[in-house]
Write a protein that holds these residues in place. Structure first.
Motif, PDB file in Angstrom:
ATOM      1  N   CYS A   1      12.192   5.280  18.483  1.00  0.00           N
ATOM      2  CA  CYS A   1      10.926   5.114  17.746  1.00  0.00           C
ATOM      3  C   CYS A   1       9.779   5.439  18.677  1.00  0.00           C
TER       4      CYS A   1
ATOM      5  N   HIS B   1       7.019   3.623  18.814  1.00  0.00           N
ATOM      6  CA  HIS B   1       6.653   2.319  19.364  1.00  0.00           C
ATOM      7  C   HIS B   1       7.312   1.266  18.478  1.00  0.00           C
TER       8      HIS B   1
ATOM      9  N   CYS C   1       7.101  -1.548  15.750  1.00  0.00           N
ATOM     10  CA  CYS C   1       6.209  -2.142  14.741  1.00  0.00           C
ATOM     11  C   CYS C   1       6.382  -3.671  14.752  1.00  0.00           C
TER      12      CYS C   1
ATOM     13  N   TYR D   1       6.771  -6.048  12.699  1.00  0.00           N
ATOM     14  CA  TYR D   1       7.662  -6.802  11.802  1.00  0.00           C
ATOM     15  C   TYR D   1       9.131  -6.398  11.938  1.00  0.00           C
ATOM     16  N   CYS D   2       9.420  -5.413  12.799  1.00  0.00           N
ATOM     17  CA  CYS D   2      10.719  -4.742  12.758  1.00  0.00           C
ATOM     18  C   CYS D   2      11.755  -5.390  13.673  1.00  0.00           C
TER      19      CYS D   2
ATOM     20  N   GLY E   1      15.375   2.874  13.580  1.00  0.00           N
ATOM     21  CA  GLY E   1      14.884   3.989  14.343  1.00  0.00           C
ATOM     22  C   GLY E   1      14.058   4.960  13.484  1.00  0.00           C
ATOM     23  N   THR E   2      13.751   6.058  14.091  1.00  0.00           N
ATOM     24  CA  THR E   2      12.965   7.082  13.399  1.00  0.00           C
ATOM     25  C   THR E   2      13.673   8.429  13.542  1.00  0.00           C
TER      26      THR E   2
ATOM     27  N   ASN F   1       9.337   9.272   8.848  1.00  0.00           N
ATOM     28  CA  ASN F   1       8.074   8.530   8.945  1.00  0.00           C
ATOM     29  C   ASN F   1       6.888   9.468   8.905  1.00  0.00           C
TER      30      ASN F   1
ATOM     31  N   ARG G   1       1.761   0.535  11.997  1.00  0.00           N
ATOM     32  CA  ARG G   1       2.378   1.844  11.758  1.00  0.00           C
ATOM     33  C   ARG G   1       1.527   2.926  12.417  1.00  0.00           C
TER      34      ARG G   1
HETATM   35  S1  SF4 Z   1       9.758  -0.184  11.378  1.00  0.00           S
HETATM   36 FE1  SF4 Z   1      10.710   1.821  11.618  1.00  0.00          FE
HETATM   37  S2  SF4 Z   1       9.246   2.949  12.901  1.00  0.00           S
HETATM   38 FE2  SF4 Z   1       8.723   0.800  13.129  1.00  0.00          FE
HETATM   39  S3  SF4 Z   1       9.885   0.119  14.927  1.00  0.00           S
HETATM   40 FE3  SF4 Z   1      11.154  -0.334  13.128  1.00  0.00          FE
HETATM   41  S4  SF4 Z   1      12.486   1.407  12.900  1.00  0.00           S
HETATM   42 FE4  SF4 Z   1      10.802   2.040  14.260  1.00  0.00          FE
END
Ligand code: SF4
Length: 377
Positions: A13, A15, A17, A19-20, A63-64, A97, A134
């Protein structure tokens, strides 16, 4: 040949986020080593499964995954295709994303074999997006979806989160209106979940962020169901809505209790009643693949009772519980033991029974977790 869904966790990713709690790292330092290890993991499972399973869906999650160069994703699809038979039609989803793709990159993903995009919009409101930390703003989110459609993606989904702090009914309504005005065929709408260990949880513990009541959450949820259903998006799972024929086939494997193989760090697999989990650490994942040819951290074989519980739970959370299928798999006891409760759920409009299938109503979906706790197994 049995059908298999393949999930591939891309653990990178930009960075983290707030809440993740999904596993990811914020450096691309080990990207090459990761893709090499992933191929070894494909080899390992191909030796075990390729004679009896063929692949129906592939889902790149994270992940992204959209941070990756399209050719890397394309090489993995090709590699899988070398080792496994592919079924037709094959659904290949990439979580994407906004802020990580441009028109050329989207076209390149299409060319690499991706035929479904799940766009992590989360909100079309800039304050919400800032709160969620985000990398994109609302304009970028809208543009990404439109450019994806221009690049030839018809099977497009967006993810949205409701019950964010200060999210009024009106603000949430605006989100739903923007989403449904875009060329999307699928919408996932999740209530904000505060996971332990996240920065959000710490902020809440310190009293710096307040989350609205469960009653307010239920109100937004019912608003979502009503609005999306009226717009032609049928609800086919607690949090998922789709235009006819655009239900996520990959997720249906999970909810129909079918076999799936998870690759990459932190990925889960479920095959023939056995479940296992990979290490949630990229370095460990790479090391294990080098020495043991797999990265399994733990595994368990489910008991008959556990399988019955999961089958009932997953069915009720999604398309409904098929009583004939249930009897065929697990016998008649569950039906007999829960006859009284099922009758009550129907009388109180929490569930409907049609063609021997129990399906929750919107009111039932809103209380799904509580309802499930009351069944006897
Ligand atoms: S929400 Fe998505 S973009 Fe953000 S840290 Fe988690 S996996 Fe990565």
């Amino acid at each position: 040949m049995r059908e298999l869904a393949v999930y591939i966790h891309i653990p990178f990713c930009d960075h983290k986020c707030i809440y993740c709690d999904f596993y990811s790292v914020t450096t691309l330092r080990n990207k090459t080593r990761f893709f090499e290890a992933l191929k070894k993991e494909i080899d390992f499972y191909a030796r075990k499964l390729a004679n009896s399973y063929s692949v129906s869906t592939i889902f790149f999650g994270g992940g992204t995954p959209s941070l990756m160069e399209p050719h890397l994703i394309g090489e993995i699809i090709e590699y899988l295709n070398k080792k496994f038979n592919f079924n037709s039609p094959l659904e290949i989803t990439l979580e994407t994303n906004p802020g990580t793709v441009n028109p050329n990159k989207l076209k390149a993903f299409k060319k690499a074999g991706i035929n479904r995009l799940s766009v992590g919009v989360q909100s079309f409101d800039d304050d919400d997006l800032k709160f969620l930390t985000r990398i994109h703003d609302s304009r970028t989110a809208v543009r990404t979806v439109k450019k994806a459609a221009d690049a030839g993606f018809e099977n497009l989904s967006v993810d949205l989160i409701f019950n964010l702090p200060n999210q009024t009914i009106k603000k949430w309504q605006k989100n739903l209106e923007i989403a449904t005005a875009l060329p999307v065929k699928h919408i996932s709408a999740y209530s904000l979940i505060v996971e332990s260990g996240t920065a959000l949880k710490a902020l809440i513990n310190k009293g710096k962020v307040q989350i609205a009541s469960t009653d307010y959450d239920a109100k937004l949820y019912l608003q979502t169901i009503e609005y999306l259903t009226n717009k032609g998006f049928a609800q086919y799972e607690v949090s998922n809505f789709a235009k006819k024929g655009f239900e996520c086939r990959h997720n249906l494997f999970y909810w129909r209790y079918k076999d799936y193989l998870g690759l990459g760090p932190s990925a889960h697999s479920f095959i023939e009643g056995k479940r296992w989990l990979n290490y949630s650490n990229l370095t460990k994942y790479v090391e294990e693949l080098s020495s043991n040819f797999n990265a399994i951290k733990s595994s368990e074989t489910l008991t008959e009772k556990e399988m019955l519980e999961e089958f009932v739970m997953l069915s009720l959370r999604s398309e409904g519980l098929d009583l004939n299928l249930l009897s065929g798999k697990f016998g008649e006891d569950w039906k007999a033991n829960n006859k009284g409760l099922l009758k009550k759920l129907e009388e109180n409009n929490f569930a409907r029974v049609e063609k021997n299938k129990i399906k929750l109503t919107p009111k039932g979906y809103a209380l799904c977790d509580e309802i499930l706790l009351n069944f006897k197994f």
